[in-house]
Design a protein around this motif. Structure first.
Motif, PDB file in Angstrom:
ATOM      1  N   PRO A   1     -42.414  -8.168  54.520  1.00  0.00           N
ATOM      2  CA  PRO A   1     -43.025  -9.037  55.538  1.00  0.00           C
ATOM      3  C   PRO A   1     -44.131  -8.341  56.330  1.00  0.00           C
ATOM      4  O   PRO A   1     -44.190  -7.112  56.407  1.00  0.00           O
ATOM      5  CB  PRO A   1     -41.843  -9.397  56.441  1.00  0.00           C
ATOM      6  N   TYR A   2     -44.992  -9.178  56.913  1.00  0.00           N
ATOM      7  CA  TYR A   2     -46.061  -8.736  57.803  1.00  0.00           C
ATOM      8  C   TYR A   2     -45.658  -9.093  59.225  1.00  0.00           C
ATOM      9  O   TYR A   2     -45.304 -10.244  59.498  1.00  0.00           O
ATOM     10  CB  TYR A   2     -47.379  -9.423  57.439  1.00  0.00           C
ATOM     11  N   THR A   3     -45.725  -8.120  60.104  1.00  0.00           N
ATOM     12  CA  THR A   3     -45.374  -8.344  61.504  1.00  0.00           C
ATOM     13  C   THR A   3     -46.614  -8.175  62.366  1.00  0.00           C
ATOM     14  O   THR A   3     -47.347  -7.187  62.215  1.00  0.00           O
ATOM     15  CB  THR A   3     -44.280  -7.355  61.963  1.00  0.00           C
ATOM     16  N   PHE A   4     -46.870  -9.121  63.247  1.00  0.00           N
ATOM     17  CA  PHE A   4     -48.016  -9.016  64.146  1.00  0.00           C
ATOM     18  C   PHE A   4     -47.655  -9.622  65.493  1.00  0.00           C
ATOM     19  O   PHE A   4     -46.628 -10.309  65.631  1.00  0.00           O
ATOM     20  CB  PHE A   4     -49.263  -9.683  63.557  1.00  0.00           C
ATOM     21  N   GLU A   5     -48.471  -9.335  66.494  1.00  0.00           N
ATOM     22  CA  GLU A   5     -48.178  -9.848  67.835  1.00  0.00           C
ATOM     23  C   GLU A   5     -49.432 -10.354  68.512  1.00  0.00           C
ATOM     24  O   GLU A   5     -50.545  -9.911  68.215  1.00  0.00           O
ATOM     25  CB  GLU A   5     -47.493  -8.786  68.688  1.00  0.00           C
ATOM     26  N   ALA A   6     -49.232 -11.307  69.439  1.00  0.00           N
ATOM     27  CA  ALA A   6     -50.326 -11.864  70.222  1.00  0.00           C
ATOM     28  C   ALA A   6     -50.536 -11.009  71.477  1.00  0.00           C
ATOM     29  O   ALA A   6     -49.781 -10.058  71.739  1.00  0.00           O
ATOM     30  CB  ALA A   6     -49.999 -13.301  70.601  1.00  0.00           C
ATOM     31  N   GLN A   7     -51.534 -11.371  72.253  1.00  0.00           N
ATOM     32  CA  GLN A   7     -51.841 -10.593  73.458  1.00  0.00           C
ATOM     33  C   GLN A   7     -50.738 -10.672  74.497  1.00  0.00           C
ATOM     34  O   GLN A   7     -50.612  -9.790  75.339  1.00  0.00           O
ATOM     35  CB  GLN A   7     -53.170 -11.073  74.056  1.00  0.00           C
TER      36      GLN A   7
ATOM     37  N   LEU B   1     -55.148 -11.873  54.825  1.00  0.00           N
ATOM     38  CA  LEU B   1     -54.408 -10.995  55.729  1.00  0.00           C
ATOM     39  C   LEU B   1     -53.796  -9.818  54.974  1.00  0.00           C
ATOM     40  O   LEU B   1     -53.670  -8.718  55.533  1.00  0.00           O
ATOM     41  CB  LEU B   1     -53.309 -11.800  56.433  1.00  0.00           C
ATOM     42  N   ILE B   2     -53.437 -10.000  53.706  1.00  0.00           N
ATOM     43  CA  ILE B   2     -52.807  -8.923  52.938  1.00  0.00           C
ATOM     44  C   ILE B   2     -53.731  -7.737  52.702  1.00  0.00           C
ATOM     45  O   ILE B   2     -53.275  -6.674  52.285  1.00  0.00           O
ATOM     46  CB  ILE B   2     -52.274  -9.436  51.580  1.00  0.00           C
ATOM     47  N   GLU B   3     -55.027  -7.907  52.976  1.00  0.00           N
ATOM     48  CA  GLU B   3     -55.961  -6.789  52.795  1.00  0.00           C
ATOM     49  C   GLU B   3     -56.053  -5.892  54.031  1.00  0.00           C
ATOM     50  O   GLU B   3     -56.700  -4.834  53.981  1.00  0.00           O
ATOM     51  CB  GLU B   3     -57.351  -7.310  52.434  1.00  0.00           C
ATOM     52  N   LEU B   4     -55.402  -6.296  55.123  1.00  0.00           N
ATOM     53  CA  LEU B   4     -55.449  -5.493  56.349  1.00  0.00           C
ATOM     54  C   LEU B   4     -54.340  -4.455  56.370  1.00  0.00           C
ATOM     55  O   LEU B   4     -53.293  -4.615  55.733  1.00  0.00           O
ATOM     56  CB  LEU B   4     -55.321  -6.392  57.580  1.00  0.00           C
ATOM     57  N   GLU B   5     -54.564  -3.386  57.120  1.00  0.00           N
ATOM     58  CA  GLU B   5     -53.556  -2.351  57.309  1.00  0.00           C
ATOM     59  C   GLU B   5     -52.970  -2.460  58.707  1.00  0.00           C
ATOM     60  O   GLU B   5     -53.583  -3.035  59.624  1.00  0.00           O
ATOM     61  CB  GLU B   5     -54.185  -0.964  57.125  1.00  0.00           C
ATOM     62  N   ALA B   6     -51.770  -1.927  58.875  1.00  0.00           N
ATOM     63  CA  ALA B   6     -51.129  -1.918  60.192  1.00  0.00           C
ATOM     64  C   ALA B   6     -52.058  -1.264  61.208  1.00  0.00           C
ATOM     65  O   ALA B   6     -52.703  -0.259  60.927  1.00  0.00           O
ATOM     66  CB  ALA B   6     -49.798  -1.179  60.129  1.00  0.00           C
ATOM     67  N   GLY B   7     -52.142  -1.856  62.398  1.00  0.00           N
ATOM     68  CA  GLY B   7     -53.044  -1.371  63.442  1.00  0.00           C
ATOM     69  C   GLY B   7     -54.320  -2.177  63.545  1.00  0.00           C
ATOM     70  O   GLY B   7     -55.086  -2.012  64.503  1.00  0.00           O
ATOM     71  N   SER B   8     -54.550  -3.057  62.577  1.00  0.00           N
ATOM     72  CA  SER B   8     -55.765  -3.883  62.579  1.00  0.00           C
ATOM     73  C   SER B   8     -55.633  -5.054  63.559  1.00  0.00           C
ATOM     74  O   SER B   8     -54.558  -5.656  63.693  1.00  0.00           O
ATOM     75  CB  SER B   8     -56.022  -4.450  61.177  1.00  0.00           C
ATOM     76  N   ARG B   9     -56.731  -5.360  64.216  1.00  0.00           N
ATOM     77  CA  ARG B   9     -56.791  -6.544  65.076  1.00  0.00           C
ATOM     78  C   ARG B   9     -57.539  -7.642  64.325  1.00  0.00           C
ATOM     79  O   ARG B   9     -58.495  -7.358  63.600  1.00  0.00           O
ATOM     80  CB  ARG B   9     -57.483  -6.233  66.399  1.00  0.00           C
TER      81      ARG B   9
ATOM     82  N   LEU C   1     -54.663 -20.727  64.759  1.00  0.00           N
ATOM     83  CA  LEU C   1     -56.012 -20.240  64.471  1.00  0.00           C
ATOM     84  C   LEU C   1     -56.676 -19.711  65.734  1.00  0.00           C
ATOM     85  O   LEU C   1     -56.323 -20.093  66.858  1.00  0.00           O
ATOM     86  CB  LEU C   1     -56.875 -21.378  63.913  1.00  0.00           C
ATOM     87  N   SER C   2     -57.656 -18.839  65.523  1.00  0.00           N
ATOM     88  CA  SER C   2     -58.566 -18.374  66.585  1.00  0.00           C
ATOM     89  C   SER C   2     -57.862 -17.695  67.747  1.00  0.00           C
ATOM     90  O   SER C   2     -58.390 -17.654  68.861  1.00  0.00           O
ATOM     91  CB  SER C   2     -59.418 -19.543  67.103  1.00  0.00           C
ATOM     92  N   VAL C   3     -56.675 -17.165  67.530  1.00  0.00           N
ATOM     93  CA  VAL C   3     -55.940 -16.417  68.549  1.00  0.00           C
ATOM     94  C   VAL C   3     -55.960 -14.935  68.163  1.00  0.00           C
ATOM     95  O   VAL C   3     -55.691 -14.605  67.008  1.00  0.00           O
ATOM     96  CB  VAL C   3     -54.475 -16.909  68.654  1.00  0.00           C
ATOM     97  N   PRO C   4     -56.275 -14.019  69.099  1.00  0.00           N
ATOM     98  CA  PRO C   4     -56.288 -12.589  68.748  1.00  0.00           C
ATOM     99  C   PRO C   4     -54.875 -12.079  68.457  1.00  0.00           C
ATOM    100  O   PRO C   4     -53.933 -12.336  69.216  1.00  0.00           O
ATOM    101  CB  PRO C   4     -56.856 -11.919  70.010  1.00  0.00           C
TER     102      PRO C   4
END
Length: 214
Positions: free
Chosen positions: A190-196, A144-152, A175-178
């Motif tokens: 920290p890394y911040t992300f959100e579900a659908q 996950l650390i290789e992704l940039e903000a805005g990535s799905r 797992l397996s959740v967008p």
């Protein structure tokens, strides 16, 4: 093949010993054994043709050793699926139980267990389950650390570490959740992300390095 030898081969495999050299310190830490014990076992495995060795650098598992290790990993991961799906163990509870069961399970029992579970491809942590011949499917993923903000992304696999799994369970990360990566703080923040459903999650940089995504 003794359970002790099987454990060493499995650990070498899980440390990436099929692709790179693994040193005694890594093996000793993974198994919580002394350097002398690792050296003694390495001599036995080398004699059996299960590993190769480069002095002062480390060992690498041979094709023969990989087959044995993958069959043990297959047993372990199928038991983890059974414990999780049929007995309602949380994913941070299945490893130790599967460790006990893997060494006392015949190939015939494991084949029956595989069929009973519907021939699952992955364990509860996303690890690929080898087939009965010891072959393992290769798939593409990245930390996950290789992704940039805005990535799905979806989470494909996470490290099978009890403390880490309990951490993710507490945060309800699955797992397996967008997910959408909404923010990455600089300097290992920290890394911040959100579900659908717009539920937001925040995890540490260290945790993000143990999560593999597609």
């Amino acid at each position: 093949m003794t359970p002790h030898k099987e454990d060493y081969l499995k650990v070498i495999m899980e440390l990436g010993g099929d692709k790179q050299l693994v040193n005694n310190k890594q093996i000793g830490q993974a198994l919580s054994v002394s350097a002398a014990s690792v050296t003694e076992m390495s001599v036995k495995l080398l004699k059996d043709g299960l590993i190769s060795h480069i002095p002062y650098q480390g060992v690498q598992i041979t094709e023969k050793g990989q087959l044995i290790a993958n069959k043990l990993i297959r047993k372990h991961r199928l038991w983890e699926v059974f414990l999780s799906e049929k007995l309602d163990f949380n994913w941070d509870e299945v490893h130790e139980e599967a460790e006990l069961l893997e060494h006392v399970s015949s190939d015939r029992l494991i084949d029956r267990l595989d069929a009973y579970l519907g021939f699952p491809k992955y364990d509860p942590h996303g690890g690929v389950i080898p087939d009965k011949e010891g072959r393992i499917e290769v798939y593409e993923s990245k930390p996950l650390i290789e992704l940039e903000a805005g990535s799905r992304f979806i989470i494909r696999e996470v490290d099978d570490d009890q403390e880490f799994l309990a951490y993710l369970l507490n945060k309800d990360v699955k797992l397996s959740v967008p997910y959408l990566l909404t923010n990455v703080e600089p300097y290992e923040g920290p890394y911040t992300f959100e579900a659908q459903n717009h539920q937001s999650y925040q995890i540490s940089f260290k945790a993000a390095s143990k999560i593999y995504v597609q």
